[in-house]
Design a protein around this motif. Structure first.
Motif, short mmCIF file in Angstrom:
data_model
loop_
_atom_site.label_atom_id
_atom_site.label_comp_id
_atom_site.label_asym_id
_atom_site.label_seq_id
_atom_site.Cartn_x
_atom_site.Cartn_y
_atom_site.Cartn_z
N GLY A 51 4.59 -8.63 -11.56
CA GLY A 51 4.44 -9.53 -10.43
C GLY A 51 2.99 -9.80 -10.10
O GLY A 51 2.57 -10.95 -9.89
N PHE A 52 2.18 -8.74 -10.07
CA PHE A 52 0.76 -8.86 -9.76
C PHE A 52 0.05 -9.78 -10.76
O PHE A 52 -0.68 -10.70 -10.39
N LEU A 53 0.28 -9.53 -12.04
CA LEU A 53 -0.40 -10.29 -13.09
C LEU A 53 0.08 -11.73 -13.16
O LEU A 53 -0.72 -12.66 -13.36
N SER A 54 1.37 -11.94 -13.01
CA SER A 54 1.92 -13.30 -13.09
C SER A 54 1.47 -14.15 -11.91
O SER A 54 1.34 -15.38 -12.03
N LYS A 55 1.21 -13.52 -10.77
CA LYS A 55 0.70 -14.27 -9.62
C LYS A 55 -0.73 -14.74 -9.88
O LYS A 55 -1.11 -15.84 -9.46
N LYS A 56 -1.53 -13.92 -10.57
CA LYS A 56 -2.87 -14.36 -10.95
C LYS A 56 -2.80 -15.59 -11.87
O LYS A 56 -3.54 -16.56 -11.70
N VAL A 57 -1.86 -15.54 -12.83
CA VAL A 57 -1.72 -16.67 -13.75
C VAL A 57 -1.19 -17.90 -13.01
O VAL A 57 -1.58 -19.03 -13.31
N ALA A 58 -0.31 -17.69 -12.03
CA ALA A 58 0.19 -18.81 -11.23
C ALA A 58 -0.95 -19.52 -10.53
O ALA A 58 -0.99 -20.76 -10.45
N ASN A 59 -1.91 -18.75 -10.04
CA ASN A 59 -3.07 -19.35 -9.37
C ASN A 59 -3.96 -20.09 -10.36
O ASN A 59 -4.63 -21.06 -10.00
N ILE A 60 -3.99 -19.65 -11.61
CA ILE A 60 -4.72 -20.37 -12.65
C ILE A 60 -4.09 -21.74 -12.89
O ILE A 60 -4.78 -22.77 -12.95
N LEU A 61 -2.77 -21.76 -13.02
CA LEU A 61 -2.07 -23.01 -13.34
C LEU A 61 -2.23 -24.04 -12.23
O LEU A 61 -2.49 -25.22 -12.49
N SER A 62 -2.05 -23.59 -10.99
CA SER A 62 -2.10 -24.54 -9.86
C SER A 62 -3.51 -24.75 -9.34
O SER A 62 -3.74 -25.67 -8.54
N GLY A 63 -4.48 -23.91 -9.81
CA GLY A 63 -5.87 -24.06 -9.38
C GLY A 63 -6.70 -24.78 -10.42
O GLY A 63 -6.68 -26.02 -10.50
N PRO A 64 -7.47 -24.04 -11.23
CA PRO A 64 -8.36 -24.69 -12.22
C PRO A 64 -7.65 -25.63 -13.18
O PRO A 64 -8.25 -26.63 -13.62
N CYS A 65 -6.40 -25.33 -13.52
CA CYS A 65 -5.68 -26.21 -14.46
C CYS A 65 -5.23 -27.51 -13.83
O CYS A 65 -4.92 -28.48 -14.54
N GLY A 66 -5.13 -27.52 -12.51
CA GLY A 66 -4.76 -28.75 -11.82
C GLY A 66 -3.32 -29.18 -12.03
O GLY A 66 -2.98 -30.36 -11.86
N LEU A 67 -2.44 -28.26 -12.40
CA LEU A 67 -1.03 -28.60 -12.62
C LEU A 67 -0.24 -28.45 -11.33
O LEU A 67 -0.49 -27.54 -10.53
N GLN A 68 0.72 -29.32 -11.16
CA GLN A 68 1.53 -29.32 -9.95
C GLN A 68 3.00 -29.10 -10.28
O GLN A 68 3.41 -29.17 -11.44
N ARG A 69 3.75 -28.84 -9.25
CA ARG A 69 5.18 -28.64 -9.38
C ARG A 69 5.83 -29.79 -10.16
O ARG A 69 5.48 -30.95 -9.96
#
Length: 580
Positions: free
Chosen positions: A95-113
């Motif tokens: 959970g901890f690690l996947s939340k960090k990756v979630a922030n990568i996807l929706s942050g620097p990667c600029g991907l949205q729902r």
């Protein structure tokens, strides 16, 4: 990777008495996770909830159980590479690690729902993190095998209109060679120690990413993932699945077919580009709180498989029939599988002879299941059932499987026809939503009140399903219908045959006849081909109806296969009919 390898967790231990009370009495875990409700939904006894997300409604609940001391100390994820490296994560760490990756996807990667991202990674821990992170953010993920060529990747990016791609440094140049033709592609993420122009570096982003993330509230029928079909005939189709179809749809499968508990360690030997990886490495085991075990080997190595089963406490193994065919070529009696108790297979039919050889040498049965990318698991052999070698078992909830004719009339026991799933007032919740951008193909899967699988088979008086072949694989010779699988199964019982593929071949008198492409055992390669052909033909005549024997035979070094290990009979058939 180094950062991930350094992460450790504090793990508690539980007594066997507490484990029995919690997980065999169906109390705390089943109540918190709603497993009973999930199973009731699978049986169509309860409605699918309006909202569901596998990350928050399953994985995070297991995290809570770990914190409360109500789950055994087995990890949630256990990865090795065969060279000394190892990663173990609890559900809390996942959970901890996947939340960090979630922030990568929706942050620097600029991907949205609901944006789509193509994920092409080998069996490395980051593949699992990105899958879960996509669920947390509502981003739709599309997985692909690392064996894809530039043409394959171009097709997937263009067809899916993906806005992002995540891959390794070895495939980045391939992506760059086609990226200019993909107008939708905005973000490229590379897993590499170094930097590459035009790419975001996953490691750098991961180290800087925060771990606080609130999982989006996704509707059950909202798109979650898209799987490309195996493409044995034509270009792969894109089967879109919802959050509930896979997230909820394997509750009974995980319990009854896979026979999983939180104390088990399951090794599903599947390429990350195949739907079977999602079923057997994510959804089914983690629904049951089971440890997912992974060996990061780049390609299938029988001795590495057997050594791993001997050295690690794997209790449950699932691999393709092709893998079992390779494993039984070795002396299995020289290995001791101390923990292995349950063996499974799926993806294509398992030859009875291979099942017999595995049983004779290991003492373990192989429980075969049958399913499709579009609808998941359709029928299975389960613990406690009588195994009929060569059968795909009995239909599994929520599916009402029937054998029908071209007019959608249900055929009697023993009669060959189309394998179909009965659809009542609405499609089962675990069906795929649609083929993306292909409404005609989507509509063509339904005929009357049935979903047509495209496979031919029969059902015996005990309700067991028997596979005959794909509808376009069946051979009609002098009026006789011949399924390739039966001939292939007869051939593999001969010691000279390692593997075979049977297709139709043109004939001026019979219209078409059976032709077998055969991969020989090394000890038979030097035999006279004419004499060996006659010997194999006589062998088939003794085991099946004489009209089914292969009138033509060709010895080959290997058979063409999809990336998932299925034999591409269509390539061989095109070759025979001059349609290259």
């Amino acid at each position: 990777m180094k950062l991930l390898l350094q992460l450790q967790s504090l793990r508690s231990s539980w007594s066997s008495r507490l484990f029995y009370r919690l997980f065999h009495k169906d109390d705390v875990a089943r109540t918190l996770l709603n497993l009973s409700k999930f199973e009731a939904i699978n049986r169509c006894e309860q409605e699918v909830p309006e909202y569901f997300n596998f990350a928050s409604d399953v994985l995070d609940k297991w995290t809570q159980l770990e914190k409360d001391g109500e789950r055994p100390s087995t990890p949630a994820f256990w990865w090795i590479n065969g060279m000394g490296s190892e990663v173990k994560w609890s559900f809390e760490e996942l959970g901890f690690l996947s939340k960090k990756v979630a922030n990568i996807l929706s942050g620097p990667c600029g991907l949205q729902r609901v944006d789509r991202v193509v994920l092409i990674l080998p069996r490395i821990p980051e593949w699992w993190l990105v899958n879960v992170a996509c669920m947390r953010t509502g981003i739709v993920f599309l997985t692909g095998t690392t064996q894809l060529t530039a043409k394959d990747i171009l097709y997937r990016l263009q067809a899916s209109k993906a806005k992002g791609i995540i891959t390794t440094d070895s495939l980045a140049p391939v992506v760059d060679s086609v990226a200019s033709h993909c107008q939708s592609l905005k973000t490229k993420v590379i897993l590499s120690e170094g930097r590459r122009d035009g790419w975001l570096n996953f490691k750098e982003l991961f180290e800087a990413a925060p771990a606080d993330h609130n999982c989006v509230k996704t509707k059950s029928q909202e798109p979650m993932t898209v799987f490309f079909t195996s493409g044995t005939t034509g270009s792969p189709k894109m089967a879109e699945h919802s959050h509930c179809s896979f997230g909820l749809g394997f509750a009974i499968c995980g319990r009854d077919w896979l026979d999983l508990t939180p104390s088990d360690v399951m090794w599903n030997i599947s390429d990350t580009g195949w739907v079977k990886a999602a079923i057997g490495c994510i959804f089914a085991p983690w629904l049951r709180g089971t440890c997912t075990f992974i060996h990061g080997m780049p390609q299938f190595e029988p001795k590495a498989i057997l050594n791993t089963l001997s050295e690690y406490p794997v209790t449950t193994m699932c691999c393709a029939p092709t893998a079992y065919r390779m494993l039984v070529q070795h002396d299995l009696t020289s290995y001791k599988f101390k923990s292995l108790r349950h063996c499974l297979t799926g993806g294509e039919p398992l030859n009875p002879e291979v099942m017999f050889q595995w049983k004779n040498q290991t003492g373990l049965d192989i429980y075969e299941g049958y399913g499709q990318t579009e609808v998941g698991i359709i029928s299975t052999n389960q613990k406690g059932m009588k195994i009929k070698p060569g059968s795909m078992g009995q239909p599994t909830p929520p599916y009402n499987v029937q054998i029908i004719d071209e007019h959608c009339d249900i055929l009697p026991a023993g009669k060959e026809g189309n394998i179909a799933i009965k659809i009542n007032s609405k499609r089962p919740f675990c069906f795929f939503l649609r083929y993306l951008d292909n409404p005609e193909k989507t509509a063509a899967t339904q005929r009357g009140n049935f979903y047509i699988t495209g496979d031919r088979g029969l059902m015996d008086e005990d309700g067991y399903l028997w596979f005959v072949g794909r509808s376009d694989d069946v051979i009609i010779s002098s009026g006789y219908r011949i399924g390739p699988f039966e001939v292939e199964s007869a051939l593999i019982e001969h010691p000279a045959v390692v593997e075979s593929a049977v297709v139709s071949s043109p004939d001026p008198i019979r219209g078409e006849v059976v032709k077998a492409f055969v991969v020989l055992s090394p000890s038979f390669v030097s035999h006279d081909p004419e004499k060996l052909t006659l010997e194999l033909q006589q062998h088939v005549k003794k085991l099946t109806a004489p009209y089914k024997y292969p009138r033509k035979m060709e010895f080959v070094q290997q058979l063409p296969k999809t990336v998932t290990g299925k034999i591409r009979r269509n390539e061989l058939r095109k070759k025979e009919w001059g349609r290259d």
